[in-house]
Design a protein around this motif. Structure first.
Motif, PDB file in Angstrom:
ATOM      1  N   LEU A  12       0.837  -1.192   0.000  1.00 20.59           N
ATOM      2  CA  LEU A  12       0.000   0.000   0.000  1.00 20.59           C
ATOM      3  C   LEU A  12       0.870   1.240   0.000  1.00 20.59           C
ATOM      4  N   ARG A  13       0.319   2.329  -0.513  1.00 22.32           N
ATOM      5  CA  ARG A  13       0.952   3.644  -0.421  1.00 22.32           C
ATOM      6  C   ARG A  13      -0.038   4.605   0.210  1.00 22.32           C
ATOM      7  N   VAL A  60       1.343  10.265   7.066  1.00 20.90           N
ATOM      8  CA  VAL A  60       0.153   9.616   7.612  1.00 20.90           C
ATOM      9  C   VAL A  60       0.586   8.488   8.543  1.00 20.90           C
ATOM     10  N   VAL A  61      -0.012   8.437   9.717  1.00 21.19           N
ATOM     11  CA  VAL A  61       0.282   7.380  10.687  1.00 21.19           C
ATOM     12  C   VAL A  61      -0.740   6.260  10.505  1.00 21.19           C
ATOM     13  N   VAL A  62      -0.235   5.064  10.271  1.00 25.76           N
ATOM     14  CA  VAL A  62      -1.101   3.897  10.071  1.00 25.76           C
ATOM     15  C   VAL A  62      -0.805   2.904  11.197  1.00 25.76           C
ATOM     16  N   PRO A  63      -1.842   2.428  11.890  1.00 22.54           N
ATOM     17  CA  PRO A  63      -1.616   1.457  12.973  1.00 22.54           C
ATOM     18  C   PRO A  63      -1.151   0.107  12.421  1.00 22.54           C
ATOM     19  N   ASN A  76       8.939   4.585   4.434  1.00 18.15           N
ATOM     20  CA  ASN A  76       8.378   5.895   4.109  1.00 18.15           C
ATOM     21  C   ASN A  76       6.862   5.790   3.973  1.00 18.15           C
ATOM     22  N   GLU A  77       6.320   6.111   2.791  1.00 17.98           N
ATOM     23  CA  GLU A  77       4.864   6.059   2.612  1.00 17.98           C
ATOM     24  C   GLU A  77       4.387   4.694   2.098  1.00 17.98           C
ATOM     25  N   ARG A  78       5.271   3.711   2.042  1.00 15.96           N
ATOM     26  CA  ARG A  78       4.923   2.361   1.572  1.00 15.96           C
ATOM     27  C   ARG A  78       4.732   1.422   2.762  1.00 15.96           C
ATOM     28  N   LEU A  79       3.741   0.547   2.652  1.00 14.83           N
ATOM     29  CA  LEU A  79       3.461  -0.456   3.684  1.00 14.83           C
ATOM     30  C   LEU A  79       3.312  -1.821   3.034  1.00 14.83           C
TER      31      LEU A  79
END
Length: 87
Positions: free
Chosen positions: A47-48, A53-56, A79-82
């Protein structure tokens, strides 16, 4: 001994990924965060999200185009990748 730089990279993933570009929503009890799904397979996805943005670590992922929701856990962050595992 190193390989030839012209050789393709060695695939170390246990599940082949399909490159996709789908809109999604990360859903928690407190917040909804827009994301894009960049690749996907039967057990996970990349995901991007917008920078900062904080993602749990655990959430529900809704993929709009497919009309499905998955429970997800973050396996890696860059960074912004999960990288997530879905179940």
């Amino acid at each position: 001994m190193s390989g030839n730089p012209d050789d393709p990279p060695i695939e170390r993933r246990s599940h082949p990924r399909m490159a996709v570009l789908k809109d999604g929503t990360i859903i928690t009890e407190d917040v909804k965060v827009a994301c894009s799904v960049r690749n996907q397979h039967a057990h996970g996805a990349e995901l991007r999200v917008d920078p900062g943005v904080v993602v749990p670590d655990r959430f529900v992922l809704h993929i709009h185009a497919d009309g499905v929701e998955y429970r997800a856990v973050v396996r890696w962050r860059r960074n912004e990748r999960l990288g997530i595992q879905i179940y």
